[in-house]
Motif scaffolding. Structure first.
Motif, mmCIF file in Angstrom:
data_model
loop_
_atom_site.group_PDB
_atom_site.id
_atom_site.type_symbol
_atom_site.label_atom_id
_atom_site.label_comp_id
_atom_site.label_asym_id
_atom_site.label_seq_id
_atom_site.Cartn_x
_atom_site.Cartn_y
_atom_site.Cartn_z
ATOM 1 N N SER A 1 -43.812 -19.992 -3.825
ATOM 2 C CA SER A 1 -42.828 -19.042 -3.303
ATOM 3 C C SER A 1 -41.505 -19.198 -4.036
ATOM 4 N N GLU B 1 -37.313 -12.156 -3.173
ATOM 5 C CA GLU B 1 -38.245 -13.071 -2.528
ATOM 6 C C GLU B 1 -39.667 -12.635 -2.837
ATOM 7 N N THR B 2 -40.543 -13.599 -3.128
ATOM 8 C CA THR B 2 -41.954 -13.295 -3.331
ATOM 9 C C THR B 2 -42.787 -14.540 -3.108
ATOM 10 N N LYS B 3 -44.079 -14.316 -2.932
ATOM 11 C CA LYS B 3 -45.073 -15.390 -2.911
ATOM 12 C C LYS B 3 -46.125 -15.050 -3.954
ATOM 13 N N LEU C 1 -49.349 -10.952 -6.305
ATOM 14 C CA LEU C 1 -48.102 -10.722 -5.579
ATOM 15 C C LEU C 1 -48.441 -9.682 -4.517
ATOM 16 N N ASP D 1 -44.897 -9.458 0.932
ATOM 17 C CA ASP D 1 -44.186 -10.708 0.667
ATOM 18 C C ASP D 1 -43.150 -10.587 -0.441
ATOM 19 N N THR D 2 -43.018 -9.397 -1.025
ATOM 20 C CA THR D 2 -42.110 -9.216 -2.156
ATOM 21 C C THR D 2 -40.975 -8.285 -1.751
ATOM 22 N N ASP E 1 -47.335 -6.860 -1.615
ATOM 23 C CA ASP E 1 -46.223 -5.971 -1.242
ATOM 24 C C ASP E 1 -45.409 -6.533 -0.084
ATOM 25 N N VAL F 1 -45.824 -3.896 -6.994
ATOM 26 C CA VAL F 1 -46.133 -5.229 -7.504
ATOM 27 C C VAL F 1 -47.409 -5.162 -8.341
ATOM 28 N N VAL G 1 -42.228 -5.500 -9.653
ATOM 29 C CA VAL G 1 -42.313 -6.938 -9.880
ATOM 30 C C VAL G 1 -43.685 -7.183 -10.489
#
Length: 173
Positions: free
Chosen positions: A82, A45-47, A115, A119-120, A117, A135, A11
């Motif tokens: 997010s 999903e990511t932030k 990004l 949170d992804t 790790d 990421v 990502v």
């Protein structure tokens, strides 16, 4: 699941680095790569974290692939944005852009748009998260733009400060 061409899913925020003027708006693409065809991307999903003293996250626009998700949750908070997506049919795979993320440079400085790790997550069709997802963040340098000085010599010499201009008499000293 075996990964396509032996590469782990990634990502990325692209471009990976950029220089902008304070006051400018700029965009980054959120790109997912190397998602295997035999597992696809059923969930994502990511932030996106950033320094709110230097940047303001103004908008997250889902791409065609992102907008095709059945369930979509996109939020902008004071220090992060997010994205949470789930596909019930036709999940994407391979390489694809999920969103364009827009920022405004507020103050000068160098910062990372990150990004993390933890949170992804990319989930396959069976609901399991792919392991070893890499990421890649973006480095942004926001600079205070300097005015340009334009000096004209000749019979009527002038000094012009751009973008705002002023005329100055230059004597024969």
């Amino acid at each position: 699941f075996p990964l396509s061409k032996g590469e782990n899913p990634t990502v990325e925020l692209l471009p990976s680095s950029m220089e902008v003027d304070v006051g400018d708006n700029f965009n980054l693409d959120l790109v997912v790569k190397n998602v295997p065809e035999d597992g696809k991307c059923q969930g994502f999903e990511t932030k996106i974290y950033y320094d709110s003293n230097i940047l303001n996250l103004t908008e997250i626009n889902l791409s065609e692939a992102g907008d095709s998700a059945t369930l979509k949750d996109v939020n902008i908070n004071p220090s992060y944005g997010s994205i949470s997506l789930m596909w019930f049919s036709n999940p994407p795979y391979g390489n694809f852009t999920l969103a364009t993320i827009s920022f405004k440079a507020l103050n000068p400085g160098e910062t990372n748009i990150t990004l993390r790790d933890r949170d992804t997550v990319i989930a396959n069709e069976d609901g399991y998260a792919y392991r070893n997802v890499s990421v890649y963040s973006t480095t942004v340098v926001a600079i205070e733009s300097k005015p340009n000085l334009n000096i004209t010599y000749g019979e009527n010499p002038t000094v012009e400060l751009l973008p705002s201009s002023m005329e100055v008499d230059v004597g024969d000293n």
